[in-house]
Design an enzyme around this catalytic site. Structure first.
Site, PDB file in Angstrom:
ATOM      1  N   ASP A 157       0.829  -1.204   0.000  1.00  0.00           N
ATOM      2  CA  ASP A 157       0.000   0.000   0.000  1.00  0.00           C
ATOM      3  C   ASP A 157       0.867   1.259   0.000  1.00  0.00           C
ATOM      4  O   ASP A 157       1.845   1.349   0.757  1.00  0.00           O
ATOM      5  CB  ASP A 157      -0.867  -0.031   1.266  1.00  0.00           C
ATOM      6  CG  ASP A 157      -1.859   1.121   1.336  1.00  0.00           C
ATOM      7  OD1 ASP A 157      -2.679   1.230   0.416  1.00  0.00           O
ATOM      8  OD2 ASP A 157      -1.807   1.902   2.301  1.00  0.00           O
ATOM      9  N   GLU A 207       1.313  -0.319  -5.058  1.00  0.00           N
ATOM     10  CA  GLU A 207       0.415   0.804  -5.361  1.00  0.00           C
ATOM     11  C   GLU A 207       1.307   1.996  -5.670  1.00  0.00           C
ATOM     12  O   GLU A 207       1.692   2.760  -4.799  1.00  0.00           O
ATOM     13  CB  GLU A 207      -0.507   1.126  -4.181  1.00  0.00           C
ATOM     14  CG  GLU A 207      -1.586   2.119  -4.623  1.00  0.00           C
ATOM     15  CD  GLU A 207      -2.226   2.902  -3.482  1.00  0.00           C
ATOM     16  OE1 GLU A 207      -3.246   3.560  -3.740  1.00  0.00           O
ATOM     17  OE2 GLU A 207      -1.717   2.883  -2.360  1.00  0.00           O
TER      18      GLU A 207
HETATM   19  C1  GLC Z   1      -4.166   3.385  -0.408  1.00  0.00           C
HETATM   20  C2  GLC Z   1      -5.456   2.595  -0.389  1.00  0.00           C
HETATM   21  C3  GLC Z   1      -6.553   3.504   0.073  1.00  0.00           C
HETATM   22  C4  GLC Z   1      -6.217   3.982   1.469  1.00  0.00           C
HETATM   23  C5  GLC Z   1      -4.839   4.656   1.491  1.00  0.00           C
HETATM   24  C6  GLC Z   1      -4.349   4.882   2.875  1.00  0.00           C
HETATM   25  O1  GLC Z   1      -4.217   4.428  -1.316  1.00  0.00           O
HETATM   26  O2  GLC Z   1      -5.706   2.048  -1.650  1.00  0.00           O
HETATM   27  O3  GLC Z   1      -7.787   2.850   0.069  1.00  0.00           O
HETATM   28  O4  GLC Z   1      -7.177   4.885   1.918  1.00  0.00           O
HETATM   29  O5  GLC Z   1      -3.870   3.852   0.870  1.00  0.00           O
HETATM   30  O6  GLC Z   1      -3.969   3.669   3.477  1.00  0.00           O
END
Ligand code: GLC
Ligand code: CA
Length: 593
Positions: A245, A305
């Site tokens: 993440d 991500e």
């Molecule tokens: C990432 C996740 C999102 C979350 C953020 C903070 O972007 O995909 O859903 O709110 O991280 O953890």
């Protein structure tokens, strides 16, 4: 979340005043993890690995299947749907965070990395899911929230307790500039200053997201060791990898310099900022290398991500020696918000020229549903098939978002009082939050779409009576059967698995076409992305294929069911044609001479 808001959402910041009540949950019993399973690495002559041939599927566990009818999906619910996922053609599921959490950010605020939140089940339910999934030949990918924990995590509880506590330096604490003034101008992605004052110790802590999500201090080796251990702990339990993440947010400038201010304000009314000192700092690559070393011992895959702005940044995530992420996600693809062949071609060309294996993104739990985003309200089902025809025939690994395969539509809350996602409450009505893309999976046309017998935590989307698994499995023209057939093709066709990508007719503004070419075979993909009938013709001799017709593999045009004439194809509005070409033996011999 609206695409226009996405940019702001992931590059801006501020401070949420209405702190949500954080309740800690009783932990489930921990049991001894089973030994890691050895997996074979290389699966074909091209040296491809399992994850390069796999189809991934993102499950938002709250919304997938509710086994105990409390309105919230759970792990036994996922187990009960493995037959469906196997039938569809899924090889790996990425489960968004299901660890114990106060659920301020619906699981992305983790209070214990080595357990399961009771609302989703227990560790034994997880082990059961793991072994059921293995029987189905499906890998499990966990979501590792590396940038921050919940403020209810024991590390943070200790950290905030005193300036000299053992975990003080596990988070980022700093004095303010003066009374009532945060250390600098950094703003939170979720609104307001990213510094939260804590009166207990008279210092501020840094949070890129909600105040209940304090950022870990990755400059502290103890943090690194603890997180690396978490990854080992789950590998030993059998998981096949992680989706990491928010990896671009791991480090901040140690000198805490102000970010440059840009013109205008974001959806929360904060000044826009360039994230010069808060995003993509080079130090994060050492962390990724470390995580990768561990992953390699388990033949595991790391998905990132990775919100990249350009090809250079994307390349950096693969690692200069291919030693960081195997699958950094390309989010630039999500910025193509219309059916534009030229924009898609540019995106694909850019990612294809990157140093690693492509991972395009069309949807996830933070992005408006693709069915609605690309739909024109008249031809939505046909358009959903065009998007599938594109996404699932490209070189690279696809990651489906649950419900995409049946055409779940966006279901944004109509009133502020109904919003569950805190950013939607804060940013209303400009920012309605992400509830709209997180609604329950639609299994059948009964009450609550067969997701639960109780009122679900979010209302089911309006189209569930027509767009659900059971009805679509019976309808030969459904989006679902199109996905299923396409995925089955993708698993067996060498050109789709291993072939290169050759753009065709690049000047055509309406029809997107390309070849996936492998040895003596090629797959021709032709997509009419317009609401008008179109004509397209192909001379594939320069690519080594002189046949005048293609043998159809899959199409949405009944008249082309067996073959298509390459010199002139007539394409109805929003249609997909996928056909196969083989080089005649004589032609191949002549060329080899
Ligand atoms: C990432 C996740 C999102 C979350 C953020 C903070 O972007 O995909 O859903 O709110 O991280 O953890
Ligand atoms: Ca439940």
């Amino acid at each position: 979340m609206r695409p226009s808001v996405l940019v702001i959402f992931f590059s801006a910041m501020l401070c949420l005043s209405s702190a949500l009540a954080a309740q800690s949950k009783p932990p489930t019993t921990k049991s001894k993890p089973p030994a890691a399973q050895a997996k074979s690495t290389v699966v074909d002559a091209e040296g491809h690995q399992w994850w390069q041939h796999a189809v991934f599927y993102e499950i938002y566990p709250r919304s997938f299947a509710d086994s105990n009818n409390d309105g919230i999906g759970d792990l036994p619910g996922i187990s009960s749907k493995l037959d469906y996922l196997k039938w569809l053609g899924v090889d790996a599921i990425w489960i968004t965070p299901c660890y114990p959490s106060p659920q301020v950010d619906f699981g992305y605020d983790v209070s214990d990395y080595e357990n399961i939140d009771p609302m989703y089940g227990t560790l034994s339910d997880f082990d059961q899911l793991e072994s059921d999934a293995q029987e189905h030949g499906i890998h499990i990918i966990m979501d590792l929230v590396v940038n921050h924990t919940s403020d209810q995590h024991k590390w943070f509880i200790d950290s905030r307790s005193s300036r000299t506590s053992k975990h003080r330096d596990w988070y980022i604490w700093h004095d303010g500039k003066g009374p009532g003034q945060p250390p600098n101008n950094w703003i939170s992605v979720f609104g307001g200053s990213s510094w939260q004052f804590d009166p207990r110790t008279n210092q501020y802590y840094y949070h890129r997201y909600y105040p209940q999500q304090p950022d870990l201090n990755w400059r502290n080796p103890a943090v690194k060791d603890a997180m690396f251990d978490v990854s080992r702990w789950w590998y030993d339990r059998g998981v096949a990898g992680f989706r990491l993440d928010a990896v671009d947010t791991l480090f901040e400038d140690p000198e805490l310099r102000d970010n440059p201010v840009l013109p205008g304000t974001n959806v929360y009314g904060d000044p826009n900022e360039e994230n010069k000192y808060t995003l993509n700092l080079p130090e994060l690559h050492d962390v990724l290398k470390g995580l990768r070393k561990i992953a390699d011992k388990y033949d595991a895959v790391l998905i990132g991500e990775t919100w990249t702005r350009n090809l250079d940044q994307l390349n950096r995530y693969y690692g200069q020696n291919g030693d960081e992420l195997q699958m950094p996600m390309d989010f630039l693809f999500t910025k193509v918000n219309k059916l534009s062949p030229s924009e898609f071609r540019n995106q694909i060309a850019a990612v294809n020229s990157a140093s690693g294996w492509p991972v395009y993104v069309i949807g996830n739990h933070d992005i408006e549903r693709s069915y609605t985003r690309y739909g024109d309200s008249k031809h939505n089902d046909a358009i959903a098939k065009v998007i599938a025809g594109l996404y699932l025939t490209l070189r690279g690994t696809p990651i489906l978002y649950y419900g995409e395969e049946i055409g779940i539509e966006q279901n944004d809350p109509q009133f502020k009082k109904d919003v569950k996602d805190p950013i939607g409450k804060l940013g209303w009505p400009n920012e309605k939050g992400r509830d709209g893309e997180r609604t329950p999976m639609q299994w059948d046309d009964t009450l609550n779409a067969g997701f639960s017998r109780t009122r679900p935590w979010l209302p089911v989307s309006g189209n569930y009576r027509t767009h659900n698994v059971l009805s679509e499995q019976k309808d030969s023209n459904s989006i679902l059967l199109f996905y299923q057939q396409l995925l089955s093709l993708r698993h067996t066709n060498e050109a789709l698995l291993d072939g290169d990508y050759v753009a065709l007719n690049e000047d055509d503004a309406n029809v997107m076409s390309y070849l996936r070419r492998y040895k003596d075979k090629a797959v021709l993909v032709v997509l009419n992305m317009s609401a008008e009938p179109q004509k397209a013709g192909f001379n594939l001799a320069p690519q080594g294929f002189s046949a005048s017709a293609a043998t159809t593999l899959l199409t949405t045009m009944p008249e082309l069911q067996s073959s298509a004439n390459l010199s002139q194809m007539t394409l109805a509005p929003f249609t997909v044609y996928i056909g196969e070409l083989t080089r005649a033996a004589t032609q191949a011999r002549a060329e080899n001479r």
